[in-house]
Write an enzyme that holds these catalytic residues in place. Structure first.
Site, mmCIF file in Angstrom:
data_model
loop_
_atom_site.group_PDB
_atom_site.id
_atom_site.type_symbol
_atom_site.label_atom_id
_atom_site.label_comp_id
_atom_site.label_asym_id
_atom_site.label_seq_id
_atom_site.Cartn_x
_atom_site.Cartn_y
_atom_site.Cartn_z
ATOM 1 N N LYS A 1 0.934 -1.194 -0.228
ATOM 2 C CA LYS A 1 -0.112 -0.112 -0.169
ATOM 3 C C LYS A 1 0.694 0.901 -0.236
ATOM 4 C CE LYS A 1 -4.156 -1.831 1.553
ATOM 5 N NZ LYS A 1 -3.394 -3.559 2.112
ATOM 6 N N ASP B 1 3.350 7.188 -0.598
ATOM 7 C CA ASP B 1 4.383 8.640 -0.349
ATOM 8 C C ASP B 1 4.632 9.665 -1.241
ATOM 9 O OD1 ASP B 1 6.912 9.742 1.557
ATOM 10 O OD2 ASP B 1 7.013 8.240 2.369
ATOM 11 N N ILE B 2 5.468 10.440 -1.357
ATOM 12 C CA ILE B 2 5.183 11.472 -1.672
ATOM 13 C C ILE B 2 5.519 10.980 -3.310
ATOM 14 C CG2 ILE B 2 5.694 13.236 -0.296
ATOM 15 C CD1 ILE B 2 8.675 13.199 -1.108
HETATM 16 P P1 BMP Z 1 -8.098 -11.573 5.306
HETATM 17 O O1 BMP Z 1 -9.346 -12.298 4.566
HETATM 18 O O2 BMP Z 1 -7.135 -12.759 6.199
HETATM 19 O O3 BMP Z 1 -8.917 -10.478 5.832
HETATM 20 O O4 BMP Z 1 -6.872 -10.489 4.126
HETATM 21 C C1 BMP Z 1 -7.201 -9.484 3.746
HETATM 22 C C2 BMP Z 1 -6.604 -9.296 3.003
HETATM 23 O O5 BMP Z 1 -6.605 -8.021 1.982
HETATM 24 C C3 BMP Z 1 -5.380 -8.464 4.194
HETATM 25 O O6 BMP Z 1 -4.546 -8.796 3.128
HETATM 26 C C4 BMP Z 1 -5.546 -7.022 3.663
HETATM 27 O O7 BMP Z 1 -4.561 -6.539 3.973
HETATM 28 C C5 BMP Z 1 -6.866 -7.119 2.494
HETATM 29 N N1 BMP Z 1 -6.718 -5.936 2.569
HETATM 30 C C6 BMP Z 1 -8.117 -5.606 3.563
HETATM 31 O O8 BMP Z 1 -8.308 -6.700 3.700
HETATM 32 N N2 BMP Z 1 -8.758 -4.539 3.340
HETATM 33 C C7 BMP Z 1 -8.731 -3.205 2.669
HETATM 34 O O9 BMP Z 1 -9.121 -3.017 2.561
HETATM 35 C C8 BMP Z 1 -7.710 -3.679 1.720
HETATM 36 C C9 BMP Z 1 -6.668 -4.732 1.134
HETATM 37 O O10 BMP Z 1 -5.762 -4.172 0.466
#
Ligand code: BMP
Length: 207
Positions: free
Chosen positions: A60, A63-64
């Site tokens: 994610k 940054d600048i």
């Molecule tokens: P999980 O199914 O275990 O909740 O994982 C969801 C994944 O999606 C994680 O890697 C999390 O960083 C990513 N994620 C999220 O859950 N919500 C968002 O809004 C954006 C994401 O990248």
């Protein structure tokens, strides 16, 4: 049917991640690799997973422009398919990352409660800016499937949707509302039988 689940390999152990990647490689669109694996094993873990299946890197970036571009350039040198960045940083950073990334996915709206405070009110504008800079897709929440529909209608870009399973969202609802790919982590990777679990999502046993 094209496999449209992106499995989030949110694990600390590279050995465990590679084991799961080998097990699920024919059942996924891609693996999403983020901080847990990278911080514990170094960037080389990206090349290792990318030799098994497509990898989308999720750190994610936010940054600048110059710093974000340098990060994306470094990540891109590890043979990965795509990179996820935050959209709230604005179009100058998006453009800078776009220039050095193979595929760029922009987070328009997040799946957790806190998204409602700052990100959700801006998500439609983020989606439009991402479209303008030539992003390949947007991240929008399966925990608020109606938002997937709104964001998709606005930008007409492929949607990657996290929040299914552990966070309470539903695979089929996300799809019905326009998700093209669904990101699933814990409910698959922490299961006793990840292969069976992912098949249950595809065949509708698990909603
Ligand atoms: P999980 O199914 O275990 O909740 O994982 C969801 C994944 O999606 C994680 O890697 C999390 O960083 C990513 N994620 C999220 O859950 N919500 C968002 O809004 C954006 C994401 O990248």
């Amino acid at each position: 049917m094209e496999k449209n689940i992106i499995v989030a390999l949110d694990l600390e152990s590279e050995i465990e991640a590679i084991k799961i990647a080998r097990l699920l490689k024919d059942e996924v669109y891609a693996f999403k690799v983020g901080y847990p694996l990278i911080l514990n094993n170094g960037l080389q873990v990206l090349t290792k997973i990318a030799s098994i299946a497509n990898v989308i890197v999720d750190i994610k970036i936010a940054d600048i422009p110059d710093v974000s571009q340098a990060i994306a350039k470094k990540i891109s040198s590890y043979g990965v398919k795509g990179i996820i960045m935050q959209g709230f940083v604005g179009s100058d950073t998006m453009k800078a990352v776009r220039e050095v990334s193979r595929e760029l996915y922009v987070v328009a709206e997040m799946s957790h409660e806190g998204s409602l405070q700052f990100i959700t009110p801006a998500s439609e504008k983020i989606a439009l800016l991402a479209k303008e800079v030539g992003a390949d897709g947007l991240v929008a929440p399966a925990t608020r499937p109606e938002r997937i529909k709104v964001i998709k209608n606005i930008a007409n870009l492929p949607i990657l949707s996290p929040g299914v399973g552990t966070q309470g969202g539903s695979y089929s609802e996300a799809m019905k509302n326009g998700a093209d790919y669904v990101i699933i982590g814990r409910s698959i990777i922490l299961s006793q039988d990840p292969l069976q679990k992912i098949k249950e999502f595809y065949n509708g046993v698990r909603k």
